[in-house]
Design a protein around this motif. Structure first.
Motif, PDB file in Angstrom:
ATOM      1  N   GLU A   1       0.832  -1.202   0.000  1.00  0.00           N
ATOM      2  CA  GLU A   1       0.000   0.000   0.000  1.00  0.00           C
ATOM      3  C   GLU A   1       0.872   1.259   0.000  1.00  0.00           C
ATOM      4  O   GLU A   1       0.597   2.218  -0.724  1.00  0.00           O
ATOM      5  N   ILE A   2       1.946   1.229   0.775  1.00  0.00           N
ATOM      6  CA  ILE A   2       2.853   2.383   0.827  1.00  0.00           C
ATOM      7  C   ILE A   2       3.543   2.578  -0.520  1.00  0.00           C
ATOM      8  O   ILE A   2       3.616   3.701  -1.033  1.00  0.00           O
ATOM      9  N   ILE A   3       4.039   1.494  -1.109  1.00  0.00           N
ATOM     10  CA  ILE A   3       4.709   1.591  -2.407  1.00  0.00           C
ATOM     11  C   ILE A   3       3.746   2.108  -3.465  1.00  0.00           C
ATOM     12  O   ILE A   3       4.093   2.989  -4.269  1.00  0.00           O
ATOM     13  N   PHE A   4       2.527   1.575  -3.472  1.00  0.00           N
ATOM     14  CA  PHE A   4       1.510   2.017  -4.432  1.00  0.00           C
ATOM     15  C   PHE A   4       1.241   3.512  -4.273  1.00  0.00           C
ATOM     16  O   PHE A   4       1.162   4.251  -5.263  1.00  0.00           O
ATOM     17  N   SER A   5       1.102   3.987  -3.039  1.00  0.00           N
ATOM     18  CA  SER A   5       0.794   5.400  -2.811  1.00  0.00           C
ATOM     19  C   SER A   5       1.970   6.307  -3.149  1.00  0.00           C
ATOM     20  O   SER A   5       1.773   7.411  -3.647  1.00  0.00           O
ATOM     21  N   VAL A   6       3.190   5.863  -2.869  1.00  0.00           N
ATOM     22  CA  VAL A   6       4.367   6.673  -3.223  1.00  0.00           C
ATOM     23  C   VAL A   6       4.465   6.800  -4.741  1.00  0.00           C
ATOM     24  O   VAL A   6       4.668   7.903  -5.274  1.00  0.00           O
ATOM     25  N   ILE A   7       4.308   5.679  -5.446  1.00  0.00           N
ATOM     26  CA  ILE A   7       4.336   5.718  -6.912  1.00  0.00           C
ATOM     27  C   ILE A   7       3.194   6.593  -7.431  1.00  0.00           C
ATOM     28  O   ILE A   7       3.383   7.416  -8.330  1.00  0.00           O
ATOM     29  N   GLY A   8       2.015   6.438  -6.854  1.00  0.00           N
ATOM     30  CA  GLY A   8       0.866   7.241  -7.266  1.00  0.00           C
ATOM     31  C   GLY A   8       1.086   8.726  -7.038  1.00  0.00           C
ATOM     32  O   GLY A   8       0.760   9.549  -7.895  1.00  0.00           O
ATOM     33  N   LEU A   9       1.649   9.078  -5.888  1.00  0.00           N
ATOM     34  CA  LEU A   9       1.891  10.488  -5.572  1.00  0.00           C
ATOM     35  C   LEU A   9       2.926  11.087  -6.519  1.00  0.00           C
ATOM     36  O   LEU A   9       2.747  12.205  -7.015  1.00  0.00           O
TER      37      LEU A   9
END
Length: 186
Positions: free
Chosen positions: A44-52
């Motif tokens: 979830e953290i990796i997904f959100s960092v990439i998304g941001l």
């Protein structure tokens, strides 16, 4: 259609909102496809960092493109260094309305154990989809959003668009700089 929209300031602000809608749809679909990975905290953290990063870069690029169009001699708009801060105004208004929708869906559609209304469920799901690209940072839970979440929702579009337009105004192109770094390594 986009070029016609960019002939006035309202149209340019609408283009920023349309860009957010496109990114929200892409990341919502991507989140559903990556649900097995996203269900773990690190995923979830990796997904959100990439998304941001992707979201901020996209807004930066859009604002830079708006500057390039404003700088053409045949366009009716003249470039101003602060214009990038005005571009995401429609998006900020819609973000605030969706925050209100999210909070109302928990206040009026949930009674502590079950969802009492289909509208509450729909409002909750829509809010998660709208903010899907930086979900982890929001800490959305039972109608609450963290302070970091509010800062990201209201600050990232403003900062990315403002920086993109201002650096375009100053003649700085970060994409060329990044490409030079990338090709110098090889």
């Amino acid at each position: 259609m986009v070029k016609k929209l960019q002939d006035n300031l309202m149209g340019q602000m609408l283009c920023v909102l349309i860009q957010h809608v496109k990114l929200a749809l892409i990341f919502s679909i991507f989140a559903v496809m990556m649900l097995p990975i996203w269900s773990y905290k690190i995923g979830e953290i990796i997904f959100s960092v990439i998304g941001l990063i992707f979201y901020a870069g996209s807004m930066y690029g859009l604002a830079g493109a708006v500057y390039e169009r404003d700088n053409k001699p045949y366009t009716p708009l003249s470039p101003k260094p602060w214009k990038g801060l005005i571009l995401p105004v429609f998006l900020l208004i819609v973000n605030i309305l969706i925050i209100i929708l999210y909070k109302c869906s928990w206040v009026f559609g949930y009674d502590g154990g079950t969802w009492t209304s289909g509208w509450g469920i729909a409002g909750n799901i829509f809010s998660f989809g709208w903010f899907s690209m930086y979900q982890t940072f929001l800490s959305m839970s039972q109608g609450n959003i963290s302070r970091v979440g509010y800062a990201i929702i209201l600050g990232v579009p403003e900062a990315a668009a403002g920086l993109g337009y201002f650096l375009g105004y100053k003649g700085v192109d970060l994409t060329k700089y990044i490409n030079n770094i990338k090709y110098e390594r090889k």
